[in-house]
Design a protein around this motif. Structure first.
Motif, short mmCIF file in Angstrom:
data_model
loop_
_atom_site.label_atom_id
_atom_site.label_comp_id
_atom_site.label_asym_id
_atom_site.label_seq_id
_atom_site.Cartn_x
_atom_site.Cartn_y
_atom_site.Cartn_z
N PRO A 83 -70.07 -18.86 -47.48
CA PRO A 83 -70.40 -20.24 -47.12
C PRO A 83 -71.89 -20.54 -47.14
N ALA A 84 -72.74 -19.53 -46.90
CA ALA A 84 -74.18 -19.76 -46.90
C ALA A 84 -74.75 -20.02 -48.29
N SER A 85 -73.98 -19.71 -49.34
CA SER A 85 -74.42 -20.06 -50.69
C SER A 85 -74.26 -21.57 -50.85
N GLU A 102 -74.44 -19.05 -57.89
CA GLU A 102 -74.32 -17.65 -57.49
C GLU A 102 -72.98 -17.33 -56.83
N TRP A 103 -72.49 -16.15 -57.16
CA TRP A 103 -71.35 -15.53 -56.51
C TRP A 103 -71.78 -14.10 -56.20
N TYR A 104 -70.94 -13.38 -55.50
CA TYR A 104 -71.24 -11.98 -55.21
C TYR A 104 -70.04 -11.12 -55.60
N TRP A 108 -82.08 -9.56 -45.95
CA TRP A 108 -80.93 -8.67 -45.94
C TRP A 108 -81.22 -7.39 -45.17
N SER A 109 -82.41 -6.82 -45.34
CA SER A 109 -82.75 -5.61 -44.60
C SER A 109 -82.86 -5.89 -43.10
N LYS A 133 -75.80 -14.90 -45.90
CA LYS A 133 -74.88 -14.53 -46.98
C LYS A 133 -74.36 -13.12 -46.74
N LEU A 134 -75.27 -12.21 -46.39
CA LEU A 134 -74.86 -10.83 -46.11
C LEU A 134 -74.02 -10.77 -44.84
#
Length: 221
Positions: A201-203, A209-211, A77-78, A50-51
């Motif tokens: 796309p990975a969601s 969820e959205w970002y 994410w890290s 996602k990141l």
């Protein structure tokens, strides 16, 4: 991303004592191309992509040198930040225990605790230029309550970003279907020159969820 193929015909063997919901979850995991790719690439979760996809679209990691990862567990994410920006200083926080990541300072504590923001800022030894938040409140099964609790975390993360970011910095946070609440959206637009919503796309398609991606922080007055 080179994605492993999923096998739509793959079925789980029935296991005694497994609930129908857990069986569906496990089958989805086994057939999820992102889960397979995460294992192949050494990421701890599919959320890493996602990141990666948000970065490909918005370039949020392009100039990142000091990064805060809110809701770091399990650490995907890290891991992405470490891979793409190996010289960046990274600090993360989560209520859940997170296995150590080389080059990342991790606090196991509540982000909403009074002492948390100062601990994060001190660990970076400078203002962050990127605040990431993949936090979500524990659900209670009541849609409106769950939404309010999660958006409360997003608002707290946004204020942390506004109070600590270096000028030109960025803020990326998970929100729910419908995007950022009007008041919070107005707050972000006041402090950032560009604010957009995206569903990488990975969601999963069925996920709510959205970002929100807020870039080019104007700085504190």
């Amino acid at each position: 991303m080179s994605r492993a193929r999923s096998d739509p015909d793959r079925k789980l063997r029935k296991a005694k004592g497994r609930t129908a919901s857990s069986a569906r979850w496990l089958e989805r995991q086994l057939n999820d191309p992102y889960v397979k790719q995460a294992k192949a690439d050494g990421y701890r979760s599919r959320a890493a992509y996602k990141l990666i996809e948000l970065d490909e679209r918005f370039g949020v990691l392009k100039r990142a040198s000091r990064v805060v990862d809110l809701g770091i567990a399990p650490g995907g994410w890290s891991q992405v930040v470490r891979k793409l920006r190996p010289k960046a200083a990274i600090v993360g926080i989560d209520l859940l225990e997170t296995e150590p990541i080389e080059g990342v300072t991790i606090f196991q504590m509540d982000f909403m605790a009074d002492e948390a923001p100062a601990a994060l800022s001190q660990a970076l030894d400078g203002d962050p230029d990127l605040v990431l938040s993949d936090m979500a409140a524990n659900t209670v099964g009541h849609k409106q309550t769950d939404h309010l609790r999660t958006m409360g975390l997003v608002e707290a993360a946004a204020w942390f970003a506004i109070e600590t970011l270096a000028p030109g910095g960025a803020f990326v946070a998970k929100v729910l279907a419908g995007g950022t609440d009007a008041d919070l959206l107005g707050l972000l637009k006041k402090h950032f020159r560009a604010v957009k919503h995206a569903k990488p796309p990975a969601s999963r398609k069925g996920s709510s969820e959205w970002y929100v991606v807020a870039q080019d922080f104007k700085g504190r007055e």
